[in-house]
Design an enzyme around this catalytic site. Structure first.
Site, PDB file in Angstrom:
ATOM      1  N   GLU A   1      -5.883   2.276  -0.728  1.00 27.51           N
ATOM      2  CA  GLU A   1      -4.460   2.499  -1.104  1.00 27.51           C
ATOM      3  C   GLU A   1      -3.797   1.170  -0.986  1.00 27.51           C
ATOM      4  O   GLU A   1      -2.615   1.109  -1.329  1.00 27.51           O
ATOM      5  CB  GLU A   1      -3.839   3.583  -0.457  1.00 27.51           C
ATOM      6  CG  GLU A   1      -3.218   3.292   0.904  1.00 27.51           C
ATOM      7  CD  GLU A   1      -4.423   3.508   2.093  1.00 27.51           C
ATOM      8  OE1 GLU A   1      -4.159   3.651   3.230  1.00 27.51           O
ATOM      9  OE2 GLU A   1      -5.669   3.716   1.686  1.00 27.51           O
TER      10      GLU A   1
ATOM     11  N   ASP B   1      -6.677  10.878  -6.207  1.00 27.73           N
ATOM     12  CA  ASP B   1      -7.064   9.951  -7.299  1.00 27.73           C
ATOM     13  C   ASP B   1      -6.030   9.706  -8.237  1.00 27.73           C
ATOM     14  O   ASP B   1      -5.854   8.982  -8.650  1.00 27.73           O
ATOM     15  CB  ASP B   1      -8.311  10.385  -7.592  1.00 27.73           C
ATOM     16  CG  ASP B   1      -9.669  10.013  -6.773  1.00 27.73           C
ATOM     17  OD1 ASP B   1      -9.406   9.272  -5.545  1.00 27.73           O
ATOM     18  OD2 ASP B   1     -10.648  11.030  -7.058  1.00 27.73           O
TER      19      ASP B   1
ATOM     20  N   ASN C   1      -4.237  12.858   0.931  1.00 28.57           N
ATOM     21  CA  ASN C   1      -5.580  13.170   0.779  1.00 28.57           C
ATOM     22  C   ASN C   1      -5.881  14.610   1.839  1.00 28.57           C
ATOM     23  O   ASN C   1      -6.659  15.436   1.179  1.00 28.57           O
ATOM     24  CB  ASN C   1      -6.606  12.249   1.000  1.00 28.57           C
ATOM     25  CG  ASN C   1      -6.695  11.201  -0.062  1.00 28.57           C
ATOM     26  OD1 ASN C   1      -6.597  11.574  -1.305  1.00 28.57           O
ATOM     27  ND2 ASN C   1      -7.008   9.974   0.355  1.00 28.57           N
TER      28      ASN C   1
ATOM     29  N   HIS D   1      -8.844  15.048  -2.196  1.00 29.13           N
ATOM     30  CA  HIS D   1      -8.926  13.600  -2.886  1.00 29.13           C
ATOM     31  C   HIS D   1      -8.483  13.520  -4.286  1.00 29.13           C
ATOM     32  O   HIS D   1      -8.347  12.663  -4.792  1.00 29.13           O
ATOM     33  CB  HIS D   1     -10.402  13.184  -2.334  1.00 29.13           C
ATOM     34  CG  HIS D   1     -10.737  12.934  -1.018  1.00 29.13           C
ATOM     35  ND1 HIS D   1     -10.411  11.945  -0.562  1.00 29.13           N
ATOM     36  CD2 HIS D   1     -11.136  13.750  -0.120  1.00 29.13           C
ATOM     37  CE1 HIS D   1     -10.512  11.778   0.873  1.00 29.13           C
ATOM     38  NE2 HIS D   1     -11.013  13.099   1.162  1.00 29.13           N
TER      39      HIS D   1
ATOM     40  N   ASP E   1       0.810  -1.183  -0.079  1.00 26.15           N
ATOM     41  CA  ASP E   1       0.157   0.081   0.077  1.00 26.15           C
ATOM     42  C   ASP E   1       0.978   1.115  -0.022  1.00 26.15           C
ATOM     43  O   ASP E   1       2.054   1.210   0.283  1.00 26.15           O
ATOM     44  CB  ASP E   1      -1.012   0.066   0.961  1.00 26.15           C
ATOM     45  CG  ASP E   1      -0.364   0.151   2.563  1.00 26.15           C
ATOM     46  OD1 ASP E   1      -1.019  -0.621   3.354  1.00 26.15           O
ATOM     47  OD2 ASP E   1       0.743   0.369   2.687  1.00 26.15           O
TER      48      ASP E   1
END
Length: 301
Positions: free
Chosen positions: A209, A183, A174, A179, A166
């Site tokens: 993630e 993304d 974030n 966000h 991850d």
């Protein structure tokens, strides 16, 4: 006269009801026409020959009626059989009718409806198994594909390795940048994964993630090499406004024993290695193996 006949023929051609009425009219009048012709030509008018002519004409009318009705309704039979085949094996029917009557409309309409339905179902299946943000598979897809790969490896007595990783400090990205930037980081990670894997490897985003990669026929040493390649590729990603090196990931690698472990067992073991990588300072690869012989490569990451 011609336009009237043409109009009548057009109406009959576009109406199943009129076609059936015409068939019934003709077939029921064949015996009468046969009798008129028989008597008109002066054949023997004794009862038995006349009766024989009428019976023969009735049989001809019956055969004509049954054949004509079967030909009129045959496309519906083909559509029914095609629907059964589609439900049984998923084969989309390839039926088309040049007829303009109700049967032609139903046959062509049902065929198109099934084709549209199949296309929609295929699209829904893709959506149900794909992470729409990264384009990778999702957790459900990974469970199905990964399980099949483990079963295959057990059957062919081959190794299979799992990578779970991850992105480091993704929540802070974030929180600090929003966000949308998060993304973009995930999209970049998905593209990096696809660029660094073989065509037969399977990769999925299984959490916010978190990602998972199944590597068929891959030893622990080769799996660690793949994880290192992914780690380095991610570390050089630049996703504005993030500074270079901001996108990193921690990796857990596990080479499993397909004959004695399930996909869930292997993913859990890879997760343990992932936690160890995080505790070791992140942006690193930790690994484990079900084969004790792989311990000889310890320390050679």
């Amino acid at each position: 006269m011609k336009p009237t006949i043409s109009t009548a023929a057009s109406k009959i051609g576009s109406s199943l009801t009129l076609k059936i009425f015409a068939v019934c009219f003709v077939s029921t009048h064949i015996p009468l026409l046969a009798l008129v012709i028989y008597l008109f030509w002066g054949f023997d008018n004794n009862p038995m020959p006349v009766l024989g002519a009428i019976v023969a004409a009735t049989l001809v009318g019956t055969v004509f009626s049954l054949t004509a009705v079967w030909m009129l309704l045959r496309p519906l039979h083909e559509v029914a059989e095609a629907m059964k085949k589609y439900r049984a094996v998923g084969v989309v029917p390839q039926i088309s009718s040049a007829r303009s009557d109700e049967v032609g409309v139903v046959a062509n309409g049902v065929t198109k409806l099934i084709a549209d339905l199949d296309a929609t179902l295929s699209q829904l299946r893709v959506q149900a198994s794909t992470d729409m943000l990264t384009g990778l598979g999702n957790r459900r897809w990974m469970k199905e594909i990964g399980t099949l790969e483990v079963i295959r490896a057990a059957r062919e007595n081959e190794v299979v390795s799992i990578i779970v990783f991850d992105l480091d400090h993704f929540k802070s990205i974030n929180d600090e940048f929003g966000h949308e930037i998060g993304d973009r980081v995930l999209i970049a990670a998905g593209a990096t994964i696809e660029q660094n894997l073989r065509p037969y490897d399977a990769a999925a985003r299984i959490g916010g993630e978190e990602f998972c990669v199944v590597l068929p026929r891959t030893s622990a040493q080769d799996a660690v090499a793949v994880a290192e390649r992914l780690r380095k590729s991610l570390a050089v990603q630049t996703v504005p406004p993030l500074v270079a090196g901001r996108v990193t990931a921690s990796f857990g690698v596990y080479c499993g024993d397909a004959r004695n472990q399930t996909l869930e067992d292997m993913m859990a073991a890879a997760d343990q290695q992932l936690y160890a990588a995080k505790k070791a300072g992140r942006n690193t690869v930790h690994w484990g193996s079900a084969n004790p012989k792989d311990d000889s490569m310890r320390g050679r990451r």
